[in-house]
Design a protein around this motif. Structure first.
Motif, PDB file in Angstrom:
ATOM      1  N   GLN A  33       0.825  -1.209   0.000  1.00 20.05           N
ATOM      2  CA  GLN A  33       0.000   0.000   0.000  1.00 20.05           C
ATOM      3  C   GLN A  33       0.858   1.256   0.000  1.00 20.05           C
ATOM      4  O   GLN A  33       0.533   2.244  -0.680  1.00 20.05           O
ATOM      5  CB  GLN A  33      -0.942  -0.006   1.216  1.00 20.05           C
ATOM      6  CG  GLN A  33      -1.928  -1.157   1.253  1.00 20.05           C
ATOM      7  CD  GLN A  33      -2.963  -1.110   0.135  1.00 20.05           C
ATOM      8  OE1 GLN A  33      -3.090  -0.117  -0.584  1.00 20.05           O
ATOM      9  NE2 GLN A  33      -3.711  -2.201  -0.024  1.00 20.05           N
ATOM     10  N   SER A  59       0.982   4.213  -2.892  1.00 20.56           N
ATOM     11  CA  SER A  59       0.487   5.531  -2.501  1.00 20.56           C
ATOM     12  C   SER A  59       1.220   6.640  -3.249  1.00 20.56           C
ATOM     13  O   SER A  59       2.312   6.447  -3.793  1.00 20.56           O
ATOM     14  CB  SER A  59       0.653   5.733  -1.000  1.00 20.56           C
ATOM     15  OG  SER A  59       2.030   5.894  -0.670  1.00 20.56           O
ATOM     16  N   LEU A  79      -7.383  -0.990   3.992  1.00 15.61           N
ATOM     17  CA  LEU A  79      -7.177  -0.695   2.570  1.00 15.61           C
ATOM     18  C   LEU A  79      -7.420  -1.931   1.711  1.00 15.61           C
ATOM     19  O   LEU A  79      -7.848  -1.822   0.560  1.00 15.61           O
ATOM     20  CB  LEU A  79      -5.765  -0.148   2.355  1.00 15.61           C
ATOM     21  CG  LEU A  79      -5.483   1.195   3.033  1.00 15.61           C
ATOM     22  CD1 LEU A  79      -4.033   1.628   2.801  1.00 15.61           C
ATOM     23  CD2 LEU A  79      -6.431   2.279   2.514  1.00 15.61           C
ATOM     24  N   LYS A  87     -10.433   5.565  -2.071  1.00 15.97           N
ATOM     25  CA  LYS A  87      -9.373   4.770  -1.445  1.00 15.97           C
ATOM     26  C   LYS A  87      -8.068   5.562  -1.372  1.00 15.97           C
ATOM     27  O   LYS A  87      -7.367   5.552  -0.348  1.00 15.97           O
ATOM     28  CB  LYS A  87      -9.145   3.472  -2.220  1.00 15.97           C
ATOM     29  CG  LYS A  87      -8.105   2.567  -1.535  1.00 15.97           C
ATOM     30  CD  LYS A  87      -7.303   1.743  -2.488  1.00 15.97           C
ATOM     31  CE  LYS A  87      -6.117   1.118  -1.760  1.00 15.97           C
ATOM     32  NZ  LYS A  87      -5.185   0.432  -2.640  1.00 15.97           N
ATOM     33  N   ARG A  88      -7.755   6.285  -2.453  1.00 15.25           N
ATOM     34  CA  ARG A  88      -6.505   7.057  -2.460  1.00 15.25           C
ATOM     35  C   ARG A  88      -6.526   8.171  -1.411  1.00 15.25           C
ATOM     36  O   ARG A  88      -5.499   8.481  -0.799  1.00 15.25           O
ATOM     37  CB  ARG A  88      -6.246   7.609  -3.855  1.00 15.25           C
ATOM     38  CG  ARG A  88      -5.890   6.518  -4.853  1.00 15.25           C
ATOM     39  CD  ARG A  88      -5.447   7.039  -6.200  1.00 15.25           C
ATOM     40  NE  ARG A  88      -5.085   5.925  -7.056  1.00 15.25           N
ATOM     41  CZ  ARG A  88      -3.931   5.281  -7.008  1.00 15.25           C
ATOM     42  NH1 ARG A  88      -3.009   5.661  -6.129  1.00 15.25           N
ATOM     43  NH2 ARG A  88      -3.673   4.278  -7.813  1.00 15.25           N
ATOM     44  N   MET A 116      -5.880   6.413   1.803  1.00 14.28           N
ATOM     45  CA  MET A 116      -4.461   6.043   1.881  1.00 14.28           C
ATOM     46  C   MET A 116      -3.627   7.219   2.375  1.00 14.28           C
ATOM     47  O   MET A 116      -2.755   7.063   3.246  1.00 14.28           O
ATOM     48  CB  MET A 116      -3.943   5.597   0.511  1.00 14.28           C
ATOM     49  CG  MET A 116      -4.444   4.258   0.033  1.00 14.28           C
ATOM     50  SD  MET A 116      -3.938   3.930  -1.681  1.00 14.28           S
ATOM     51  CE  MET A 116      -2.214   3.477  -1.456  1.00 14.28           C
ATOM     52  N   LEU A 137      -1.681   6.433   5.755  1.00 15.84           N
ATOM     53  CA  LEU A 137      -0.256   6.129   5.585  1.00 15.84           C
ATOM     54  C   LEU A 137       0.650   7.270   6.047  1.00 15.84           C
ATOM     55  O   LEU A 137       1.878   7.117   6.088  1.00 15.84           O
ATOM     56  CB  LEU A 137       0.046   5.777   4.135  1.00 15.84           C
ATOM     57  CG  LEU A 137      -0.636   4.483   3.628  1.00 15.84           C
ATOM     58  CD1 LEU A 137      -0.433   4.314   2.138  1.00 15.84           C
ATOM     59  CD2 LEU A 137      -0.080   3.277   4.392  1.00 15.84           C
TER      60      LEU A 137
END
Length: 412
Positions: free
Chosen positions: A117, A121, A165, A396-397, A400, A404
């Motif tokens: 992930q 990213s 994720l 989702k991005r 992230m 993250l």
């Protein structure tokens, strides 16, 4: 790079246990055997075996002597393309081709799923890109990849982030599978309807009778005509017309605004010799039509295309929506290739005179319109699914970026 106090910033060298490097090696490929994972197989988060390649079973052990990946290891492409990431499959035997490095996080320190992930990213991709070399084809060496920094939370938090994720990835995978199935169904429907092998209710006046030729059979109530019987070439030049947007013809998307598609100007400064493609006309790249580079101009009132393009319009016997689908069909692309190979000038181009001699099977206008409407519905379904996928991917991005970086913390 600020991180929460319980997180650390380390390099991949610090927290990756294995770097299995298959860069620079090119295997002997065979027609069957053990599936080969190449750089083009590794996509953004998944493996694509739609165009499979193999190595022989007998060569497998000697070929994989640099190291054997384990299920869940992370595959990273080092060039052409740079930075694509996927997990090594949990089942089956696979060989690795060149331009791929396999990464394995240190046990108890870095979770492979979290590593995947991170590398997918925007932060991970940016760190890789900053260390890449090359202008047209970027790449990265293993020694440089080792210096890429990673924001590493404690292992339980890594695993929780990867679980969250991963749920989004599962939703994307299901949508991808549905899109692929719908696309196959549409392609099969298109093939059946455009050849007359399947008729829509109320249109079959031939009662199943067909006419046969060397390309197959077509319904007896359809006409067989030359393209020149139902089209007319247009050769209007730009110097006679005010304005106009320069268009390019692509294999998959037909006509597109050139600068928008390429992100820069790729055409000549002087467009006075360009041809005019008005709304409702067709254009194809004379030297690339055998790849399917033909388009319908419904983007603007006046478009301009390269002088090497061919522009034409249809006559009243043809519905443009139906005709465009026919011209993009696999049978027509085959006929373009055959006629390009037999072209008089033998320079890999198909001029209108040769294009006009190609014969096609045509139903009457009402059936053409009905077929086009059915295929329009199939296209609309695919378009909606792709829009849903894009929306989920964007969500989702965004998540992230929060997870993250530690901007949002997960509950353990």
């Amino acid at each position: 790079m600020k991180v929460p106090s319980s997180w650390s910033i380390e390099t991949l060298e610090d927290c990756v246990d294995k770097f299995i490097d298959y860069r620079g090696k090119s295997p002997n490929k065979t027609d069957d055997g053990i599936l080969l994972i190449t750089a083009k197989t590794v996509r953004n988060g998944y493996l694509d075996f739609s165009d499979p390649e193999y190595i022989s079973v007998g060569e497998y052990d000697s070929w994989m002597s640099r190291g054997m990946p384990m299920p869940g290891d992370i595959l990273f492409t080092t060039e052409a393309p740079l930075g694509n990431v996927a997990e090594f499959p949990s089942k089956g035997r696979y060989a690795l081709a060149q331009r791929i490095i396999t990464l394995r996080g240190k046990n108890g320190l870095l979770d492979n799923r979290f590593l995947k992930q991170y590398l997918l990213s925007s932060s991970g991709q940016r760190q890789v890109d900053l260390r890449s070399t090359g202008s047209t084809a970027k790449g990265i060496k293993q020694s440089t990849l080792r210096t890429v920094p990673i924001k590493r939370p404690p292992l339980p938090e890594q695993q929780k982030i990867a679980d969250i994720l991963g749920t989004w990835d599962e939703a994307l995978e299901k949508l991808d599978a549905l899109i692929a199935a719908k696309a196959r169904r549409k392609q099969a429907l298109m093939q059946q309807l455009l050849t007359g092998h399947r008729r829509l209710p109320g249109f079959d006046k031939s009662k199943g009778h067909t006419v046969k030729n060397r390309h197959g059979a077509y319904p007896a109530d359809w006409s067989r005509v030359k393209l020149g019987d139902v089209t007319t070439e247009s050769s209007v030049r730009a110097d006679t017309t005010a304005g106009g947007i320069v268009l390019s013809c692509t294999k998959h998307h037909g006509l597109v605004p050139s600068e928008e598609y390429f992100g820069k100007r790729v055409y000549a400064a002087d467009t006075s010799a360009y041809k005019v493609a008005r709304r409702g006309e067709f254009a194809y790249a004379t030297n690339h039509i055998e790849e399917g580079s033909i388009g319908y101009q419904n983007l603007c009132d006046i478009g301009l295309v390269s002088p090497i393009y061919t522009v034409f319009k249809t006559k009243d016997a043809v519905d443009d929506a139906y005709f465009y689908r026919l011209l993009k069909s696999s049978l027509m692309i085959h006929l373009y290739r055959v006629n390009t190979s037999a072209s008089v000038d033998r320079r890999g181009s198909l001029r209108y005179g040769e294009f006009a001699e190609i014969k096609v099977n045509l139903p009457k206008i009402p059936e053409q319109r009905a077929i086009a409407a059915v295929l329009d519905t199939a296209d609309a379904e695919l378009r909606l699914l792709r829009q849903q996928r894009t929306a989920i991917d964007h969500q989702k991005r965004g998540l992230m970026q929060q997870l993250l970086t530690g901007a949002i913390r997960v509950a353990l």
